[in-house]
Motif scaffolding. Structure first.
Motif, PDB file in Angstrom:
ATOM      1  N   GLU B 178     -12.705  78.903  48.115  1.00  0.00           N
ATOM      2  CA  GLU B 178     -12.104  78.865  46.773  1.00  0.00           C
ATOM      3  C   GLU B 178     -10.617  79.216  46.837  1.00  0.00           C
ATOM      4  O   GLU B 178      -9.781  78.610  46.173  1.00  0.00           O
ATOM      5  N   LEU B 181      -8.690  76.358  48.091  1.00  0.00           N
ATOM      6  CA  LEU B 181      -8.680  75.199  47.202  1.00  0.00           C
ATOM      7  C   LEU B 181      -7.936  75.480  45.904  1.00  0.00           C
ATOM      8  O   LEU B 181      -8.026  74.695  44.954  1.00  0.00           O
ATOM      9  N   GLN B 182      -7.181  76.567  45.871  1.00  0.00           N
ATOM     10  CA  GLN B 182      -6.621  76.971  44.593  1.00  0.00           C
ATOM     11  C   GLN B 182      -5.548  76.008  44.099  1.00  0.00           C
ATOM     12  O   GLN B 182      -5.142  76.078  42.938  1.00  0.00           O
ATOM     13  N   ASP B 183      -5.071  75.126  44.942  1.00  0.00           N
ATOM     14  CA  ASP B 183      -4.110  74.130  44.480  1.00  0.00           C
ATOM     15  C   ASP B 183      -4.730  72.754  44.323  1.00  0.00           C
ATOM     16  O   ASP B 183      -4.013  71.771  44.124  1.00  0.00           O
ATOM     17  N   VAL B 184      -6.022  72.669  44.416  1.00  0.00           N
ATOM     18  CA  VAL B 184      -6.711  71.401  44.153  1.00  0.00           C
ATOM     19  C   VAL B 184      -7.035  71.363  42.662  1.00  0.00           C
ATOM     20  O   VAL B 184      -7.611  72.300  42.122  1.00  0.00           O
TER      21      VAL B 184
END
Lengths: 714, 311
Positions: B178, B181-184
């Motif tokens: 997570e 993936l914080q910039d997805v």
């Protein structure tokens, strides 16, 4: 920068909400001089350097006919450049401010909201720890913090004021907070006079703590520039940024040019009046909007733009521009339907939406921008799997669209009276949603991986779990949690952290629902529409709302409204019921004779009044409300009794030929604020517990499955 | 061979109705007392209130929020997810998300207690299948349960430790994912990553489960009382026949998944308002549970068949 900032002696010294305007003797002399000069010039504010003609350059009104709808006393012309690589903004702005008060001031108070997230010592961060609600938890990477630094301030074409700036802490004396900045003027701005300030600043964009920031290539900019507070009769109203409150500012004209990478799609308050491609791979988008008190914008290469138009026979047309995500294309119609529902409902109930356009932003997943309002632009928020009927994104879209009216057009101080917009809007949202889409089905979400914060990716709608189609009923449980917390009259920024939802949103919606049930929708609509009409483009206070409520209705609502402003709660109950043959034993005079009548177990059967029904009602809460008590007899007959509801309890008695079946206090559910509706009724002879068996049986099946699943691994 | 083992196991389960009945009764007896407690709590809470009229037709969420507030110990489990058609799915999600361990200690205790009872029963089940069926004699069955309980308990304890480690690893792994993936900004992309991350997790869980399943079988069928030796046999079998082992597990998993989907889709609404209706819904629920038990026992039988044919 720090060298230019100093703490003025006594700044923020008085705990409370605002700086009581102080005038130095120099200021008084300057003010007098300016008045003389102004008088000699024949127009207010023309003579002294830095003072501009009132109102700035004429622009088209929001209604499109050149007429101003608001005082337009705080206008901004802003140039800002987004540096995507460094996640920064660099901006310059000209503020044109007119003093609408009757006293001069030689200070300008600004909000620097993004400094709330520059470190953990800010008021916002300290309060957020108490409520644990921010979008950021645990470790915060160095690049994720933010700041807003003012590089220079000067009178337009005049003196440099940079060295006069200092930070203030008017609310809690937190000397580490940097969200309120004061600029000292060389001369006071008198009543009706105008000053123009040129400011240069730069900012580090946060990875969203709340509402604004970046995620990936997507940006949302809210309260992103040095923003003037509001000058009021008591002085500057410019609070520190608190974790549980929102914003407050004056109306004006915004002319904002935003330079972003050329592939970015931009949405903003206002309409785009110019777009220019630059040679460095960027594009500049210029947006202009009159008669608003905030300017927000968003930029991302991922937005898909879809447009629609709201049209109604008796309301102005509104162009709707939706910036959505590719994976949410299947929900475009739902966003438009919800926005139109809000425009129609609020428009017909309160007053027309005047701007002619609105931008709806469907924010990126997990960005933290969703569910927020700004003038002529708002953010909704949805999930990839949000089946129709579950209330999302309809609910949040209606709510944020509704804020265009409550907050946007009626500009209350959200620091101090958040309920004036959140509560009125929550009430209106529930009414609109239920009328347009019906009560939403309960949504259960699944598949949230362990150790993550996102709620389940998949959704299942469950029918049969509802609030009986009664709008706002779902708010009762949320309100009850904090019902005895702060009185609603407490300034919102002083609410215990985490309770603002219960009090500003839920409690207000419930007492407005009570007013509707009590007075009727026509009467409540009259109150709300009068309030809307009188306070359009102005800053009302709770007293203004209460005054209109008392003025518009014939009923005595004052007592009720005073009650709801306290932390007293409402809880009425039927405490006991009894029904028995009318007791006739004892010495009874029949004619001239005194006759002893023995006790009997069964009624005489002569068809006359034979049963006495006794109902004890109680008031458990501290607040009072006039009540009705319903007696329902076994033959179906009903009797209603009135009870003022002030005493702690009352015995009500009815003699009737049939036994009492049950009694209900507040049978029509007028008092939406009653904390525990289940104790409002009582049967004389309760039936066997089939419902208890029903739900327990279902629960048992679930438990058996749980045990099987748990043991599957052994 | 795998398919034959699967069919053999299901047939064995269906051919042992008395065994099924015992296992089902144990499950019902384990849950019923708590069910009665819930019934009493609901009944006491309703009291003489007219809210019962609403509760006959639907779940009045206003009342439910009051009930949950007044019954803090029961409130977390008496909720729409456990009272409607989402119940089986919700249980899977409770385990996967870890919410069970974080928020429902009472449920963990209940589940652990039942797991002990299941382990007690399991020895008798494996023994009966190993003997090829025949007349079901309760005393024989119970004797076998007692005979093998100790070794199965030791294996169960060890498996619990390993599952706990796997859960902690999953929690850490997903948390790290997570974070990365914080910039997805596309939910579907994130979901895909999470689903892909579930694959190795499933392999690890599957490996642990299969190892201990075959260790349990070895401890009964091969009369291996030593825990570590039984474990070694189980692991050895799994590593020598991974395709067969996991294909069989997949077959059973898909069968269970189909049952859960059927339960979710075909489950009646919540409008039953007569005693007959309440009973019918309850019995339908028992039917689904029985089907689950058939699959569970069938899984044991099919693993036994595979073990015997391929060891």
């Amino acid at each position: 920068m720090e060298g230019a900032m100093k703490r003025a002696a006594g700044s923020g010294a008085a705990p409370g909400r605002r700086e009581r305007g102080r005038r130095s003797s120099a200021g008084r002399w300057c003010g007098a001089l300016l008045l003389l000069l102004g008088g000699a010039a024949g127009a207010r504010g023309q003579a002294a350097p830095g003072l501009a003609p009132e109102g700035g350059a004429p622009v088209d009104g929001a209604a499109g006919n050149g007429a101003a709808l608001s005082p337009r006393n705080a206008s901004y012309t802003i140039d800002v450049r987004l540096d995507h690589a460094s996640r920064t903004l660099r901006g310059s702005q000209t503020l044109t401010w007119t003093n609408l008060q009757e006293q001069p001031t030689n200070q300008l108070w600004f909000h620097l909201y993004w400094n709330a997230w520059s470190n953990r010592q800010s008021t916002w961060m300290r309060e957020d720890r108490l409520r644990g609600r921010s979008d950021r938890r645990g470790e915060i990477a160095a690049d994720d913090w933010s700041y807003l630094e003012v590089d220079s301030v000067a009178l337009a074409g005049g003196a440099d004021l940079t060295r006069t700036m200092y930070f203030a802490f008017p609310d809690d004396r937190n000397g580490d907070d940097r969200t309120v900045m004061v600029v000292l003027l060389p001369a006071a701005v008198g009543p009706g006079e105008t000053v123009r300030l040129d400011m240069a600043w730069h900012a580090k964009i946060p990875r969203t703590f709340a509402r604004t920031g970046f995620r990936g290539d997507s940006y949302f900019f809210a309260h992103w520039f040095p923003k003037l507070g509001v000058y009021e009769p008591a002085g500057w109203n410019c609070h520190e940024f608190h974790a549980g409150t929102e914003f407050y500012s004056d109306y004006g004209v915004y002319d904002v040019s935003m330079t972003v990478p050329e592939e970015f799609v931009v949405g903003a308050t206002g309409r785009e009046v110019e777009r220019r491609a630059n040679s460095d791979g960027t594009a500049t988008h210029r947006y202009v909007q009159e008669d608003v008190h905030e300017f927000a914008w968003t930029a991302s290469p991922d937005y898909v733009v879809v447009e629609d138009r709201f049209e109604h026979a008796s309301l102005p047309a509104v162009d709707i521009r939706l910036l959505t995500r590719p994976e949410h294309r299947h929900q475009v119609a739902r966003h438009f339907a919800a926005t139109k529902a809000a425009l129609e409902s609020y428009g017909t109930w309160y007053g027309p939406y005047p701007y002619g356009h609105v931008t709806v932003v469907d924010p990126p997943f997990g960005a933290g921008f969703g569910g927020m309002e700004y003038p002529t632009l708002f953010t909704a928020g949805t999930r990839r799997f949000n089946p129709p009927g579950g209330g999302n994104p309809e609910g949040v879209t209606i709510h944020e669209a509704g804020h265009q009216f409550w907050y946007g057009i009626v500009g209350n101080n959200e620091f101090e009276f958040a309920w004036l917009d959140e509560g009125l809007n929550t009430f209106s949202t529930g009414r609109t949603e239920y009328a347009t889409f019906g009560e939403p089905l309960y949504t259960q979400r699944f598949f949230q991986p362990p150790g993550t914060d996102t709620s389940g990716f998949f959704a299942l709608l469950l029918a049969g779990f509802d609030y009986g189609g009664v709008p706002h009923r779902e708010r009762l449980g949320r309100y009850r949690v904090d019902a005895t917390s702060d009185p609603q009259s407490t300034p919102s920024f002083e609410y215990h952290p985490g309770t603002e939802g219960s009090l500003s949103y839920s409690k207000t919606a419930l007492w407005l629902a009570t007013l509707e049930n009590w007075l009727g929708w026509d009467a409540l609509q009259a109150i709300l529409s009068t309030f809307f009409e009188r306070w359009r483009f102005a800053h009302p206070t709770p007293e203004d709302f209460l005054a209109i409520a008392n003025e518009v209705t014939e009923a005595d609502v004052g007592s009720f409204l005073r009650s709801v402003m306290t932390s007293d709660t409402f809880d009425y109950a039927v405490d006991s019921v009894a029904t028995f043959p009318v007791p006739t034993e004892g010495w009874v005079r029949k004619g001239d004779e005194l006759v002893y009548v023995p006790p009997r177990d069964e009624p005489a059967g002569d068809g006359e009044t034979e049963y006495r029904s006794e109902v004890v009602v109680r008031r458990h809460g501290g607040a009072t409300f006039p009540m009705e008590v319903l007696f329902v007899f076994e033959d179906g007959h009903e009797i209603r009794r009135r009870w003022p509801g002030a005493a702690r309890w009352r015995l009500l008695t009815e003699d009737y030929p049939a036994k009492l079946d049950y009694a209900v206090i507040d049978p029509d559910g007028v008092l939406a604020l009653d904390l525990y509706p289940s104790n409002n009724s009582l049967e004389a002879d309760p039936e066997p517990g089939l419902p208890a068996w029903k739900w327990a049986a279902r629960w048992t099946v679930w438990l058996e499955d749980f045990l099987s699943t748990f043991a599957f691994f052994v | 061979m795998v398919l034959r083992s699967y069919v053999t196991g299901i047939r064995a389960a269906l051919a042992a109705p008395k065994l099924l009945a015992v296992v089902w009764l144990v499950l019902l007896v384990a849950a019923a007392p708590l069910g009665v407690l819930v019934q009493r709590a609901i009944q006491d809470d309703i009291g003489g209130s007219r809210v019962h009229v609403e509760l006959r037709q639907r779940m009045d969420m206003t009342w439910l929020s009051e009930f949950q507030e007044r019954h803090e110990e029961l409130g977390p489990s008496v909720r729409p997810a456990t009272l409607g058609r989402a119940d089986f799915l919700y249980n899977l999600d409770l385990l996967f998300s870890g919410e069970l361990f974080a928020q429902h200690p009472a449920l963990v205790a209940a589940g652990s207690l039942y797991a002990l009872v299941w382990l007690l029963t399991l020895g008798g089940v494996v023994d009966r299948f190993a003997r090829g069926g025949g007349r079901f004699v309760l005393s024989q069955f119970l004797a076998a349960c007692g005979r093998y309980f100790g070794r199965l308990l030791r294996l169960g304890a060890l498996s619990a430790v390993l599952y706990w480690l796997v859960y902690r690893l999953a929690r850490w792994g997903y948390g790290a994912l997570e974070e990365n993936l914080q910039d997805v900004t596309i939910e579907s992309t994130i979901l895909l990553y999470y689903l892909l991350a579930a694959l190795p997790l499933l392999v690890v869980v599957g490996l642990v489960m299969m190892t201990f399943d075959y260790a349990r079988i070895a401890s009964v069928v091969d009369e291996e009382p030593n825990t570590l030796k039984a474990l070694r046999r189980g692991l050895s079998f799994v590593l020598r026949r991974p395709f067969a082992v996991f294909t069989l597990a997949l077959l059973v998993t898909l069968s269970v998944a189909a049952l859960v989907v059927l339960r979710t889709v075909a489950s009646p609404g919540v409008g039953e308002s007569t005693a007959l209706g309440v009973l019918a819904v309850f019995l339908l629920g028992q039917l689904f549970l029985l089907a689950r038990l058939v699959l569970r026992l069938g899984f044991v039988g099919s693993e036994l068949a595979l073990y015997r044919s391929l060891r």
